[in-house]
Write a protein that holds these residues in place. Structure first.
Motif, PDB file in Angstrom:
ATOM      1  N   UNK A   3      44.920 -33.878 -45.599  1.00 13.92           N
ATOM      2  CA  UNK A   3      43.477 -34.086 -45.694  1.00 13.92           C
ATOM      3  C   UNK A   3      42.961 -35.150 -44.746  1.00 13.92           C
ATOM      4  N   UNK A   4      43.824 -35.970 -44.194  1.00 12.84           N
ATOM      5  CA  UNK A   4      43.391 -37.099 -43.383  1.00 12.84           C
ATOM      6  C   UNK A   4      43.076 -38.328 -44.202  1.00 12.84           C
ATOM      7  N   UNK A   5      43.265 -38.264 -45.507  1.00 10.75           N
ATOM      8  CA  UNK A   5      43.059 -39.406 -46.396  1.00 10.75           C
ATOM      9  C   UNK A   5      44.332 -40.245 -46.391  1.00 10.75           C
ATOM     10  N   UNK A   6      44.210 -41.517 -46.018  1.00 17.25           N
ATOM     11  CA  UNK A   6      45.375 -42.397 -45.928  1.00 17.25           C
ATOM     12  C   UNK A   6      45.524 -43.208 -47.205  1.00 17.25           C
ATOM     13  N   UNK A   7      46.790 -43.497 -47.577  1.00 20.57           N
ATOM     14  CA  UNK A   7      47.098 -44.306 -48.752  1.00 20.57           C
ATOM     15  C   UNK A   7      47.836 -45.553 -48.285  1.00 20.57           C
ATOM     16  N   UNK A   8      47.349 -46.726 -48.711  1.00 20.93           N
ATOM     17  CA  UNK A   8      47.951 -47.991 -48.287  1.00 20.93           C
ATOM     18  C   UNK A   8      48.247 -48.814 -49.537  1.00 20.93           C
ATOM     19  N   UNK A   9      49.527 -49.095 -49.772  1.00 22.26           N
ATOM     20  CA  UNK A   9      49.966 -49.782 -50.984  1.00 22.26           C
ATOM     21  C   UNK A   9      50.232 -51.253 -50.723  1.00 22.26           C
ATOM     22  N   UNK A  10      49.872 -52.083 -51.686  1.00 19.51           N
ATOM     23  CA  UNK A  10      50.152 -53.511 -51.619  1.00 19.51           C
ATOM     24  C   UNK A  10      50.217 -54.034 -53.048  1.00 19.51           C
ATOM     25  N   UNK A  11      50.271 -55.366 -53.215  1.00 17.12           N
ATOM     26  CA  UNK A  11      50.292 -55.954 -54.554  1.00 17.12           C
ATOM     27  C   UNK A  11      49.277 -57.080 -54.632  1.00 17.12           C
ATOM     28  N   UNK A  12      48.820 -57.344 -55.840  1.00 16.16           N
ATOM     29  CA  UNK A  12      47.921 -58.462 -56.095  1.00 16.16           C
ATOM     30  C   UNK A  12      48.733 -59.728 -56.334  1.00 16.16           C
ATOM     31  N   UNK A  13      48.066 -60.850 -56.477  1.00 17.25           N
ATOM     32  CA  UNK A  13      48.749 -62.145 -56.546  1.00 17.25           C
ATOM     33  C   UNK A  13      49.714 -62.257 -57.712  1.00 17.25           C
ATOM     34  N   UNK A  14      49.462 -61.543 -58.805  1.00 11.09           N
ATOM     35  CA  UNK A  14      50.351 -61.604 -59.966  1.00 11.09           C
ATOM     36  C   UNK A  14      51.333 -60.445 -60.020  1.00 11.09           C
ATOM     37  N   UNK A  15      51.443 -59.699 -58.922  1.00  8.72           N
ATOM     38  CA  UNK A  15      52.428 -58.628 -58.836  1.00  8.72           C
ATOM     39  C   UNK A  15      51.924 -57.259 -59.216  1.00  8.72           C
ATOM     40  N   UNK A  16      50.680 -57.153 -59.698  1.00 11.29           N
ATOM     41  CA  UNK A  16      50.156 -55.827 -60.037  1.00 11.29           C
ATOM     42  C   UNK A  16      49.982 -54.971 -58.784  1.00 11.29           C
ATOM     43  N   UNK A  17      50.182 -53.692 -58.938  1.00  2.00           N
ATOM     44  CA  UNK A  17      50.096 -52.779 -57.807  1.00  2.00           C
ATOM     45  C   UNK A  17      48.639 -52.492 -57.457  1.00  2.00           C
ATOM     46  N   UNK A  18      48.346 -52.423 -56.165  1.00  2.00           N
ATOM     47  CA  UNK A  18      47.030 -52.075 -55.637  1.00  2.00           C
ATOM     48  C   UNK A  18      47.221 -51.040 -54.538  1.00  2.00           C
ATOM     49  N   UNK A  19      46.443 -49.968 -54.592  1.00  2.00           N
ATOM     50  CA  UNK A  19      46.489 -48.946 -53.559  1.00  2.00           C
ATOM     51  C   UNK A  19      45.093 -48.711 -53.004  1.00  2.00           C
ATOM     52  N   UNK A  20      45.002 -48.664 -51.680  1.00  2.00           N
ATOM     53  CA  UNK A  20      43.769 -48.299 -51.001  1.00  2.00           C
ATOM     54  C   UNK A  20      43.862 -46.838 -50.576  1.00  2.00           C
ATOM     55  N   UNK A  21      42.814 -46.069 -50.835  1.00  2.00           N
ATOM     56  CA  UNK A  21      42.709 -44.691 -50.367  1.00  2.00           C
ATOM     57  C   UNK A  21      41.551 -44.640 -49.378  1.00  2.00           C
ATOM     58  N   UNK A  22      41.860 -44.391 -48.110  1.00  2.00           N
ATOM     59  CA  UNK A  22      40.850 -44.383 -47.055  1.00  2.00           C
ATOM     60  C   UNK A  22      40.286 -42.984 -46.872  1.00  2.00           C
ATOM     61  N   UNK A  23      38.950 -42.864 -46.833  1.00  2.00           N
ATOM     62  CA  UNK A  23      38.306 -41.575 -46.602  1.00  2.00           C
ATOM     63  C   UNK A  23      38.839 -40.908 -45.338  1.00  2.00           C
ATOM     64  N   UNK A  24      38.750 -39.576 -45.301  1.00  2.00           N
ATOM     65  CA  UNK A  24      39.138 -38.858 -44.085  1.00  2.00           C
ATOM     66  C   UNK A  24      38.263 -39.280 -42.909  1.00  2.00           C
ATOM     67  N   UNK A  25      37.008 -39.642 -43.177  1.00  2.00           N
ATOM     68  CA  UNK A  25      36.095 -40.079 -42.114  1.00  2.00           C
ATOM     69  C   UNK A  25      35.832 -41.587 -42.200  1.00  2.00           C
ATOM     70  N   UNK A  26      36.839 -42.336 -42.609  1.00  5.53           N
ATOM     71  CA  UNK A  26      36.668 -43.775 -42.801  1.00  5.53           C
ATOM     72  C   UNK A  26      36.300 -44.497 -41.520  1.00  5.53           C
TER      73      UNK A  26
END
Length: 384
Positions: A3-26
């Motif tokens: 789809x062209x939608x990108x997924x970028x994973x990282x963590x917050x300061x206390x270790x919780x998971x955070x994922x960014x999903x970028x629009x196809x036309x971001x």
């Protein structure tokens, strides 16, 4: 991902998971800021208790009492961080998904629930057979996961106010998280949903939804499984249901892959169900063509509900999915959208019969509901 939608994973300061999903036309670049906050340890995982009158499990999650309640825009905890607002999301984003800081269901860890190599709690659920047993004073750790899905970086709005591209990104996020959460140990069912409006009890105006991953099959789904079994239809149950709905005047919108309709025995003044034509157990099982159609079709339904009156309509949008390990050939993905709004300035409150006995009385004939919603959707027009 095609789809062209990108997924970028990282963590917050206390270790919780955070994922960014970028629009196809971001318009965003791939870089993301680090969460540099100093946070307290995560709260202890909640405990659930068995109600001996019903067999249901009730999670007692006291940490939820400390949630932010309707903050001003400059202190929105779901907006991108600024020097004056140390929010939950460090960077500008299109769609963001992260673990809830005060969850109803959390990690199966001992102690304070902080991440690490802590042992499993002694009273974690031991499977469905364990949870089905009966006993006074039974309790288990509320093992599971609760995630927040931010539909936009903007402070106000809802799913229905998003662009088609953004709606498609959120659908991709639901699919991604359904698949990932279903793979976690002990998870039995995954539930994406959106609460919209203060009349529903929303505590944040920011456009967002949530995803719950439960350690049990929910009571609503258990009852559905009983009805499928009683019908004798097995895997044909939802095909028969769709055939019945398509033959009636209660259909409000139909696409190549989905049909939206007011159910035959609607409980709420406004109630719309959305059913895929093909059997799929969850959002993750939808193919690209189905996801592409779902984005504008779902937006039309939501905007149609808003077009009924001069102010936005409060609702609960509930994505019912099959259990992770059972009945996946029988339970079909469905959206059940309900609103207590029975007029421009009137709400339906659950009184004695509904709240105490579960015996519902409908205020509006479903056929009348459908005609009004159909007309509103037509006024909205096509969405590209």
């Amino acid at each position: 991902m095609t789809t062209g939608i990108a997924v970028r994973a990282t963590t917050l300061a206390d270790g919780r998971e955070l994922l960014y999903f970028d629009d196809a036309d971001t318009t965003l670049g791939p870089e993301r800021a680090v969460d540099a906050r100093t946070l307290d340890a995560r709260p202890a995982t909640a405990t659930m208790r068995q109600d001996v009158l019903t067999g249901d499990w009730v999670s007692i999650a006291a940490a939820r009492q400390h949630r932010v309640n309707l903050p001003p825009a400059e202190l929105d905890p779901l907006a991108p961080q600024t020097p004056a607002n140390p929010s939950e999301v460090p960077s500008r984003y299109d769609v963001a998904v992260f673990e809830n800081r005060s969850p109803s269901f959390g990690p199966a860890l001992a102690g304070d629930g902080a991440r690490g190599d802590a042992p499993l709690a002694d009273d974690a659920p031991r499977g469905l057979d364990d949870l089905a047993e009966f006993g006074f004073g039974r309790r288990r750790t509320s093992v599971g996961r609760c995630e927040v899905v931010c539909f936009s970086p903007d402070h106000a709005g809802s799913f229905g106010t998003q662009t088609t591209s953004r709606a498609r990104t959120v659908i991709e996020a639901w699919a991604h998280r359904t698949e990932a959460l279903s793979a976690l140990p002990g998870i039995q069912q995954v539930f994406p949903f959106e609460n919209r409006g203060e009349a529903i009890g929303v505590t944040l105006h920011h456009p967002h939804g949530q995803i719950y991953a439960y350690p049990y099959i929910t009571p609503r789904t258990q009852r559905l499984l009983e009805r499928i079994e009683a019908s004798g239809l097995g895997a044909a149950f939802f095909d028969r249901l769709l055939e019945h709905e398509l033959s009636d005047e209660r259909v409000v919108l139909r696409g190549a892959h989905f049909t939206a309709y007011v159910p035959y025995a609607a409980r709420w003044p406004l109630e719309v169900h959305l059913l895929p034509h093909r059997h799929v157990p969850d959002v993750a099982a939808l193919d690209d063509a189905e996801r592409d159609e779902l984005a504008p079709l779902y937006l039309r339904v939501l905007r149609g509900l808003d077009a009924l009156y001069d102010t936005p309509t409060p609702y609960i949008a509930a994505w019912h999915q099959a259990p992770v390990h059972a009945a996946r050939d029988r339970v079909r993905l469905s959206l059940q959208l309900t609103s207590p709004r029975r007029g421009a300035d009137r709400l339906k409150y659950l009184a004695g019969s509904e709240a105490a006995m579960g015996a519902w009385i409908g205020d509006v004939p479903p056929e009348q509901q459908a005609a009004s919603i159909r007309e509103a959707i037509e006024r909205v027009g096509e969405i590209r």
